[in-house]
Design a protein around this motif. Structure first.
Motif, PDB file in Angstrom:
ATOM      1  N   ILE A   1       0.723  -1.309  -0.048  1.00  0.00           N
ATOM      2  CA  ILE A   1       0.131   0.009   0.103  1.00  0.00           C
ATOM      3  C   ILE A   1       1.047   1.186   0.102  1.00  0.00           C
TER       4      ILE A   1
ATOM      5  N   ILE B   1      -3.070   0.337  -3.871  1.00  0.00           N
ATOM      6  CA  ILE B   1      -2.846  -1.215  -3.503  1.00  0.00           C
ATOM      7  C   ILE B   1      -2.324  -1.669  -4.823  1.00  0.00           C
TER       8      ILE B   1
ATOM      9  N   GLU C   1      -4.405  -8.573  -2.934  1.00  0.00           N
ATOM     10  CA  GLU C   1      -4.928  -7.293  -3.351  1.00  0.00           C
ATOM     11  C   GLU C   1      -6.173  -7.112  -3.599  1.00  0.00           C
TER      12      GLU C   1
ATOM     13  N   LEU D   1      -8.226  -6.555  -0.376  1.00  0.00           N
ATOM     14  CA  LEU D   1      -7.873  -5.431   0.319  1.00  0.00           C
ATOM     15  C   LEU D   1      -8.703  -4.341  -0.689  1.00  0.00           C
ATOM     16  N   LYS D   2      -8.638  -4.252  -1.890  1.00  0.00           N
ATOM     17  CA  LYS D   2      -9.106  -3.155  -2.627  1.00  0.00           C
ATOM     18  C   LYS D   2     -10.691  -3.160  -2.239  1.00  0.00           C
TER      19      LYS D   2
ATOM     20  N   LYS E   1      -8.737  -0.268   5.669  1.00  0.00           N
ATOM     21  CA  LYS E   1      -7.464  -0.252   5.428  1.00  0.00           C
ATOM     22  C   LYS E   1      -6.705   0.267   6.290  1.00  0.00           C
TER      23      LYS E   1
END
Length: 96
Positions: free
Chosen positions: A5, A16, A64, A67-68, A75
């Motif tokens: 990040i 990210i 990824e 997290l997105k 986050k």
């Protein structure tokens, strides 16, 4: 493989990404600073504040995407647990 990040100097943007060479990728982001055609250039997001090591590309890409999909608050909580002061991480000196 790495999931990482980045943020900008004012910490208003989170980017990210994944890579197999984090040092090289950070250099590429810093070289693109100010390139308005790219997200990290447009928003000057080239400060590493978080990273994870994944065993392979499949897991890194899955992480990824995960997290997105998270909220900004989630986050931020992840980053705070890893790097509470959101200081730029220098991979040469990082001790975790």
């Amino acid at each position: 493989m790495y999931v990482y990040i980045l943020t900008n100097p004012t910490k208003t943007v989170l980017y990210i990404g994944t890579t197999n060479d984090l040092t090289r990728r950070l250099f590429e982001h810093s070289e693109g600073r100010g390139n308005v055609g790219k997200f990290t250039g447009k928003y000057q997001a080239d400060l590493l504040i978080y990273f994870e090591i994944c065993p392979d590309a499949v897991q890194a890409i899955a992480r990824e995407k995960q997290l997105k999909g998270w909220t900004r608050a989630k986050k931020e909580a992840l980053i705070n647990g890893f790097n509470p002061e959101w200081k730029e991480i220098d991979l040469e000196t990082w001790k975790g």
